[in-house]
Design a protein around this motif. Structure first.
Motif, PDB file in Angstrom:
ATOM      1  N   UNK A 603       0.812  -1.215   0.000  1.00 36.26           N
ATOM      2  CA  UNK A 603       0.000   0.000   0.000  1.00 36.26           C
ATOM      3  C   UNK A 603       0.845   1.264   0.000  1.00 36.26           C
ATOM      4  N   UNK A 604       2.114   1.162   0.383  1.00 35.87           N
ATOM      5  CA  UNK A 604       2.951   2.354   0.450  1.00 35.87           C
ATOM      6  C   UNK A 604       3.285   2.893  -0.929  1.00 35.87           C
ATOM      7  N   UNK A 605       3.050   2.084  -1.967  1.00 30.14           N
ATOM      8  CA  UNK A 605       3.291   2.573  -3.318  1.00 30.14           C
ATOM      9  C   UNK A 605       2.245   3.598  -3.736  1.00 30.14           C
ATOM     10  N   UNK A 606       1.107   3.649  -2.997  1.00 30.81           N
ATOM     11  CA  UNK A 606       0.014   4.564  -3.365  1.00 30.81           C
ATOM     12  C   UNK A 606      -0.188   5.643  -2.319  1.00 30.81           C
ATOM     13  N   UNK A 607       0.558   5.607  -1.252  1.00 24.49           N
ATOM     14  CA  UNK A 607       0.434   6.641  -0.219  1.00 24.49           C
ATOM     15  C   UNK A 607       1.769   6.764   0.516  1.00 24.49           C
ATOM     16  N   UNK A 608       1.933   7.878   1.180  1.00 28.89           N
ATOM     17  CA  UNK A 608       3.147   8.053   1.966  1.00 28.89           C
ATOM     18  C   UNK A 608       3.074   7.191   3.223  1.00 28.89           C
ATOM     19  N   UNK A 609       4.240   6.852   3.748  1.00 26.17           N
ATOM     20  CA  UNK A 609       4.285   5.999   4.927  1.00 26.17           C
ATOM     21  C   UNK A 609       3.657   6.715   6.128  1.00 26.17           C
ATOM     22  N   UNK A 610       2.791   6.011   6.807  1.00 26.72           N
ATOM     23  CA  UNK A 610       2.137   6.565   7.987  1.00 26.72           C
ATOM     24  C   UNK A 610       2.887   6.111   9.224  1.00 26.72           C
ATOM     25  N   UNK A 611       3.576   7.052   9.880  1.00 24.68           N
ATOM     26  CA  UNK A 611       4.280   6.706  11.101  1.00 24.68           C
ATOM     27  C   UNK A 611       3.304   6.341  12.214  1.00 24.68           C
ATOM     28  N   UNK A 612       2.119   6.952  12.187  1.00 26.65           N
ATOM     29  CA  UNK A 612       1.125   6.638  13.206  1.00 26.65           C
ATOM     30  C   UNK A 612       0.690   5.184  13.124  1.00 26.65           C
ATOM     31  N   UNK A 613       0.364   4.741  11.913  1.00 27.07           N
ATOM     32  CA  UNK A 613      -0.074   3.355  11.735  1.00 27.07           C
ATOM     33  C   UNK A 613       1.070   2.397  12.048  1.00 27.07           C
ATOM     34  N   UNK A 614       2.239   2.682  11.547  1.00 26.52           N
ATOM     35  CA  UNK A 614       3.386   1.804  11.804  1.00 26.52           C
ATOM     36  C   UNK A 614       3.677   1.718  13.294  1.00 26.52           C
ATOM     37  N   UNK A 615       3.725   2.884  13.937  1.00 27.34           N
ATOM     38  CA  UNK A 615       4.028   2.892  15.367  1.00 27.34           C
ATOM     39  C   UNK A 615       2.979   2.182  16.195  1.00 27.34           C
ATOM     40  N   UNK A 616       1.712   2.317  15.804  1.00 27.91           N
ATOM     41  CA  UNK A 616       0.649   1.680  16.589  1.00 27.91           C
ATOM     42  C   UNK A 616       0.689   0.162  16.472  1.00 27.91           C
ATOM     43  N   UNK A 617       1.030  -0.361  15.299  1.00 24.51           N
ATOM     44  CA  UNK A 617       1.099  -1.819  15.154  1.00 24.51           C
ATOM     45  C   UNK A 617       2.400  -2.382  15.729  1.00 24.51           C
ATOM     46  N   UNK A 618       3.464  -1.606  15.708  1.00 23.53           N
ATOM     47  CA  UNK A 618       4.668  -2.038  16.416  1.00 23.53           C
ATOM     48  C   UNK A 618       4.382  -2.115  17.912  1.00 23.53           C
ATOM     49  N   UNK A 619       3.543  -1.188  18.404  1.00 28.06           N
ATOM     50  CA  UNK A 619       3.179  -1.220  19.815  1.00 28.06           C
ATOM     51  C   UNK A 619       2.411  -2.508  20.155  1.00 28.06           C
ATOM     52  N   UNK A 620       1.559  -2.971  19.240  1.00 33.65           N
ATOM     53  CA  UNK A 620       0.860  -4.242  19.460  1.00 33.65           C
ATOM     54  C   UNK A 620       1.873  -5.377  19.551  1.00 33.65           C
ATOM     55  N   UNK A 621       2.837  -5.382  18.659  1.00 35.54           N
ATOM     56  CA  UNK A 621       3.885  -6.410  18.714  1.00 35.54           C
ATOM     57  C   UNK A 621       4.682  -6.289  20.008  1.00 35.54           C
TER      58      UNK A 621
END
Length: 1324
Positions: A603-621
């Protein structure tokens, strides 16, 4: 004696005039009544009033003779008085007898009659006066006024705040005048007068039943004044603190509303399709009544526990009876009318009334019981509104797309507008959905509420909890805004997300209701981002960023509970740890986090990287990998490497910035508290700093487990992570929004390793802890430093410094930390110290508080005795580690210093003065000189006991104090030597039948069976030469098994020996020989035994150094050399000494055994020196400075402990200590000083014969044995001190064989494979 009525009237009138000020000062009628009842207590002239004197005289004349008779009768019977209960006095007996007599009853009736007659006369005179005053008014007004208050407005002394007191006749008249058939002005006036009467009088009147009907009619009156006054009267009735009045008022108002919605005429009720217009009088009329009910609903939970259950039941029944009503249209159409539920949804949109009702078990039981028995329609309506609304939203989404749907949803927002006068049908449906959503979400939190499901709808469809939750998850696809915690919002997705987060934070709900379908629904948006297709249709159906953030928040709440984390990791099947298989759910989250960090999401090919989404799912991990089980799942994804790589890229790209400090308000990407939007106006550098901080924080959480700490060290970012942790630790912030504890446990975990203590020193943790200690111990505070010492209590460790004491114990718990701080460091030993000179390191604290060997040090302390006791207590904990003791003793000669202090504290007769310092020094000297388990040495207590008589002497301390060695015999019990008679046993027969060719896999299995049976039936035979022979043959058999022979030795026959051993090893040899002599294990002389052990240790050191990586720039932690990696193993080899003693001091037999044993897997864990910087370990592991004993054995101890002994595991967390740290301490010294010699032999035999994983199981069995004591020390917060200072009293390895076999059956597959994996990538 008859009383004169005129006299009584005069007395009563005087009393009333005197109490008039008290009545006027009262806030209400109830307060006035209460003041008059307690008049005798508050008025000093009470007994001077004529009316009081009159009553006293009447009682005296009527009852005086009876009182005298009772006093005489009870006084003469002395024996009877003794037989009476101790609580009954003469006065009580006489009073009870008189009060029960007929004469007393008759005089009381007479006095009441006289007083009532006088009262009626006074009231009548006031009424006549008032009527004459208004006699000149128009005669038409007289019928409505002639029964006005007995307290006139014309200045009567009885007038008080407009309160009216009516007679029963007047109440009857008002009830008649309020009849709906009466003229309007008559009804108005009657209701006005009624509103001025105290509510308690209205309820107590004989006309209440008629008045109740009239009040209900008044509420429905077409005249707005009458309806308003009736509603005001009900509001006034609610303010009375009488449950009967409140119940009658509530049910009256409820019945009125029921009549309003169920009557045959519904002209006043609008239809749903027309919306709701708040300017219509009929709507306002209903809304005011609903609001009044709702206000009472929200207030009554705080008081109803005081009242009978029927009060609660009546309120609940009346409420549910209203809210389930569905008015039927009467105009021939099928259009639905506005129902009470719509009004309740408008007044209390989020159903706060039900939230408060369900909060306490007292009311929750009644509410849910009535829902289940009589009002299932209430639940049915809520479910149908939720399902219907969500279905309509999904249809709109599929037809018009997400954008059009969100534009439409803007019309549904209520909170953004300050005042509304019109609500559309869609908004009414929206409000009802929110109310129903909150009702169901609150019910599902409780087991009784979940028992109401499944719910059958009117269409005959059964709706389960799972179906309902999945429906709410699907509504998250409509989310337009990110999760918000501090703002009021009515967006369906925000509310549904909040309800789901609350439910997923409940362990009971997760355990009983979460299933695979719900998890799949949660992960569906994640999969859409993870496996996005190429077509535009796939792109349109992809979840929005807001939806992803909602999902991540729910998953974070889910992983914050043990049951939720297990279901996400292992699925919903209940299996044992060893048989569990990781589910696809955890893999999906981990894969998403990995690809998002690496920027590899499609999906990053169609939008800029979302640090919020990345950070929130890393927090789940992170919620998973900060546990031992979760780390096993995530290790294959190498998230620590991804996090470190992303952090280094950000750090290098934006240059050196200030060290991340951690957001106090939680405005960051991982959400220490909340996730917030990052304003476009914020600079890019600030956003990058937040993202860098997020990455560091997530990396830091690898330090929560022993193996995770190893992975963190391998990333090279441990110093930055610890620096970040220190800043948050100093501010006393929590680890995250899902954590209930701070960083205490993590600090302790980090300090257990060499690179960890280096990082803590660089971060300034050591200096800050020492500063805090000194401020609490020697100074009152920073503001008044060195001006005056604080008063010190008698307790050895004051509460003000207890936390600092435990903090020092935690960071100095491991020998690696002590070695790094003290190795080759000399004490200052200054000739003078200033009072203002504050230590800034542990070394200087040791110099000032422990090694007080000069007058300068004594005079530098404000409170020498208490500070020195603190230092001695700290030293006592440290020397429990034998390696630590040998290091400190060889560098600072502590024993001689303590002995000299004892000599200096002697009397003229040469006796040592008994005080706190001498007793503590004596304790340390015995502990460090005597070696052995609980029955092999006697450690004296450190407290002065009560006087003990010993012959003709009185002793305050019965243990002998000494100032030179050897130890007094009282501390070294005499132990029996070897038995000269050898008895044949099962083990000896088994060994005698064994041939050299038999030592294979089959023989080893037979050996294990025989060993287990012997351990259970008669472990006493497993000792001495028999046990040594058994171990030798078991090692030979394992050498022939490839899976056990993991560390092959180079073929060196005669390695060149080292010239000498280190001072620590030399001192350790003396200690080991002294222990062997004490146990009577060796026949040779002390000198010969010492030389033999020296020979074995030098050979072992030479052999192991040949297999160790030479230090060449490795082992550095941010340019600070890790001292433990420089040269050979830095501690004493307790395992080799144990094998040497087991073989009776035979150096050849010991050396031959160790050569063969060093090839085996178990040698790496039983023999700590074996894998020190060993080439058999992967390069990153051997250069880390973290031993597998900690990163693997300790890791699995914590994993199994959490599942098998959760209370013990929780206690460790609450005490800020870790099981892996104490296990590392025990295992490094082979349980010396903790177990008796035979138990140490059994420990080694169990691990060698039964398998390396038994080392883990033995540690678990010890915790099980100590469980009760561990839980007790949770309260005193000194668990680490207890575990270090005390041996295992009553522990027997053989007694826990069955328990350890059970642990083996559940965990061997996981534990043993992981232990064997340490050599999987070995090589130079």
């Amino acid at each position: 004696m008859d009383s004169d009525p005129e006299e009584v009237l005069s007395h009563l009138h005087q009393l009333v005039k005197n109490v008039e000020p008290i009545i006027k000062e009262s806030d209400s009628v109830e307060a006035a009544e209460d003041a008059i009842l307690h008049l005798e207590e508050t008025d000093e002239n009470f007994h001077k009033y004529d009316f009081v004197r009159h009553i006293h005289n009447q009682l005296e004349s009527a009852m005086g003779h009876l009182i005298d008779e009772e006093i005489e009768k009870n006084s003469m019977g002395g024996s009877s008085m003794n037989a009476t209960s101790g609580q009954e006095t003469l006065v009580q007996l006489v009073t009870n007898s008189v009060a029960d007599s007929k004469g007393f009853s008759s005089i009381v009736k007479k006095l009441c009659s006289e007083t009532m007659a006088a009262s009626e006369t006074i009231i009548q005179s006031i009424e006549d006066e008032r009527l004459s005053a208004i006699g000149e008014e128009d005669s038409n007004s007289q019928p409505s006024r002639r029964h006005q208050s007995v307290f006139s407005d014309g200045g009567s002394t009885y007038d008080h705040d407009g309160l009216y007191f009516l007679s029963q006749k007047q109440f009857h008249l008002i009830a008649d005048e309020m009849d709906s058939q009466k003229p309007l002005n008559v009804r108005r006036e009657a209701l006005r007068r009624l509103c001025q009467v105290p509510p308690s009088d209205v309820m107590a009147s004989e006309s209440w039943s008629q008045l109740r009907i009239s009040l209900m009619a008044a509420l429905a009156d077409n005249d707005t004044h009458i309806a308003h006054d009736a509603l005001s009267f009900h509001a006034k009735m609610f303010a009375v603190s009488n449950h009967q009045i409140m119940k009658e008022t509530y049910t009256c108002l409820a019945e009125h509303l029921q009549t309003l919605f169920t009557s045959s005429k519904h002209d006043h009720l609008p239809m749903i399709v027309d919306g709701l217009d708040l300017t219509q009088p009929e709507v306002v009329h209903i809304l005011k009544r609903i609001r009044l009910l709702n206000e009472f609903q929200q207030q009554v939970p705080s008081i109803w526990v005081r009242y009978p259950e029927n009060f609660l039941e009546a309120i609940v029944e009346s409420t549910l009876s209203i809210i389930v009503l569905h008015p039927k249209p009467v105009r021939g159409g099928a259009k639905e009318l506005i129902s009470p539920l719509h009004f309740f949804s408008l007044v209390d949109t989020k159903a706060n009334w039900l939230k408060k009702w369900l909060h306490g078990n007292y009311s929750r039981y009644v509410v849910i019981k009535q829902m289940q028995q009589d009002f299932r329609v209430f639940l049915q309506d809520a479910v149908e509104h939720c399902i219907s609304f969500c279905d309509k939203c999904r249809i709109k989404q599929s037809n018009s797309g997400m954008t059009n749907l969100m534009k439409k949803m803007k019309q549904h927002k209520i909170a953004e507008e300050k005042r509304r006068t019109k609500y559309s049908p869609a908004e009414l449906e929206h409000l009802t959905f929110i109310h129903s959503l909150c009702v169901l979400g609150r019910l599902l939190l409780y087991s009784q509420g979940r028992d109401l499901f499944p719910v059958r709808t009117r269409q005959g469809k059964e709706v389960s909890i799972q179906t309902l939750v999945i429906t709410w998850i699907q509504i998250l696809n409509l989310a337009k805004h990110k999760p918000k915690y501090d703002q009021k919002s009515y967006e369906p997705a925000l509310l549904a997300g909040k309800i789901l987060r609350t439910l997923c934070s409940s362990s009971a709900f997760v355990e009983n209701c979460l299933n695979t379908e719900i998890i799949d629904a949660l992960l569906s948006p994640v999969k859409s981002w993870l496996h996005e297709g190429i077509s535009n249709q796939d792109s349109e159906n992809q979840a929005s960023e807001a939806t992803m953030l909602h999902i991540s928040e729910i998953l974070a709440c889910l992983t914050s509970t043990v049951s939720g984390r297990n279901k996400l990791m292992y699925g919903c099947s209940d299996k044992t740890i060893g048989s569990r298989k990781f589910s696809a759910a955890a893999h999906v989250v981990a894969e998403f986090a990995q690809k998002a960090l690496c920027g590899n999401l499609p999906s990053l090919s169609k939008r800029t990287q979302s640090y919020l989404v990345t950070g929130s799912f890393v927090f789940v991990c992170r919620q998973m990998y900060n546990t031992c089980e979760g780390l096993a799942l995530l290790q294959e994804y190498r998230l620590h490497e991804c996090l470190a790589r992303a952090w280094k890229q950000i750090h290098d790209k934006h240059g050196e910035v200030s060290t991340p400090t951690g957001s106090e308000d939680g405005n960051d990407y991982h959400g220490n508290n909340d996730i917030t939007d990052i304003s476009p106006s914020q600079s890019i550098s600030h956003n990058m700093l937040l993202w860098e901080e997020n990455l560091i924080d997530n990396l830091l959480n690898y330090a929560a487990t022993p193996k995770g700490l190893l992975l963190l060290q391998q990333t090279g970012a441990i110093n930055e992570c610890v620096s970040y942790m220190y800043t948050r630790y100093r501010k006393k912030l929590q680890v995250s929004k899902c954590e209930k504890f701070g960083y205490g446990v993590m600090v302790t975990q980090v300090a257990a390793t060499a690179p960890g203590i280096v990082a803590l020193q660089l971060a300034g943790f050591e200096k800050a802890l020492v500063h805090e200690l000194w401020a609490g111990l020697e100074c009152a505070s920073d503001e008044i430093r060195m001006t005056a010492p604080p008063p010190h209590p008698i307790s050895p460790i004051d509460k003000s410094v207890h936390k600092c004491f435990i903090g020092l114990v935690n960071i100095l718990s491991s020998y690696d930390a002590v070695f790094h701080i003290f190795h080759h460091q000399t004490l200052p030993n200054k000739p003078s110290y200033s009072f203002r000179e504050v230590p800034d390191s542990v070394l200087k604290v040791f110099d000032r508080l422990v090694m007080i060997n000069s007058e300068a040090k004594v005079h530098s302390l404000f409170n020498h005795e208490q500070s020195h006791v603190f230092g001695l207590r700290l030293l006592n904990v440290l020397v429990c580690s034998l390696d630590t003791w040998l290091l400190l003793e060889t560098q600072y000669n502590i024993q001689q210093t303590l002995l000299q202090m004892q000599k200096d504290d002697c009397t003229y007769e040469g006796n040592i003065i008994i005080d706190a310092l001498s007793v503590d020094r004596n304790h340390i000297l015995v502990r460090t000189q005597a070696i052995g388990g609980p029955s092999e040495r006697r450690i004296p207590p450190r407290s002065l006991e009560p006087m003990i008589h010993k012959g003709s002497k009185q002793l305050a301390y019965p243990w002998p104090l000494f100032n030179k060695f050897p130890l007094p015999k009282e501390y070294t019990p005499t132990l029996s030597g070897k038995s000269s008679v050898k008895k044949e046993s099962v083990v000896s027969r088994f060994l005698s039948k064994t041939k050299a060719s038999d030592k294979n896999r089959g023989w080893l299995e037979q050996c294990r069976d025989m060993f287990v049976k012997t351990m259970i039936s008669g472990p006493g035979v497993l000792k001495g030469s028999i046990l040594a022979d058994l171990l030798d043959k078991a090692v030979v058999a394992q050498e022939r098994m490839p899976e056990e022979r993991l560390f092959p030795n180079p073929s060196i026959k005669d390695p060149p020996l080292k010239d000498s051993l280190s001072p620590v090893s030399t001192a350790g040899i003396k200690m080991a020989v002294r222990y062997g002599k004490h146990l009577n294990l060796m026949k040779s002389s002390t000198e010969a035994t010492t030389n033999n052990l020296n020979y074995v240790l030098r050979h072992c050191q030479t052999m192991l150094e040949d297999q160790q990586e030479k230090a060449s720039g490795g082992g550095k932690n941010n340019n600070v050399q890790i001292k433990t990696l420089q040269g050979p193993y830095h501690g004493f080899d307790w395992f080799v000494s144990t094998i040497f003693l087991m073989n009776g001091g035979n150096k050849d037999k010991t050396w031959n055994f160790l050569q063969k044993f060093s090839d085996l897997l178990c040698s790496g864990f039983l023999w700590p020196a074996r894998l020190h910087a060993s080439i058999h370990l992967p390069k990153e592991m051997r250069s880390s400075g973290i031993h597998p004993l900690f990163s693997h054995t300790g890791h699995h101890v914590e994993l199994i402990l959490q599942n098998e002994l959760p209370l013990v595991h929780s206690t460790f967390r609450m005490c800020g200590y870790t099981p892996s740290q104490i296990c590392q301490h025990w295992l490094q010294q082979c349980f010396w000083n903790y177990m008796d010699w035979n138990q140490i032999n059994h420990y080694i035999a169990v691990v060698i014969i039964l398998g390396t994983d038994y080392q883990v199981y033995i540690c678990i069995s010890i915790f099980k044995h100590l469980q009760e004591q561990i839980l007790e020390h949770r309260l005193t917060q000194d668990l680490q001190v207890f575990l270090k200072e005390n041996p295992f009293h009553g522990y027997n390895v053989a007694s826990y064989m069955d328990y350890m076999q059970m642990l083996e059956s559940k965990n061997r597959g996981m534990v043993l494979s992981d232990l064997r994996g340490i050599a999987g990538k070995s090589g130079k």
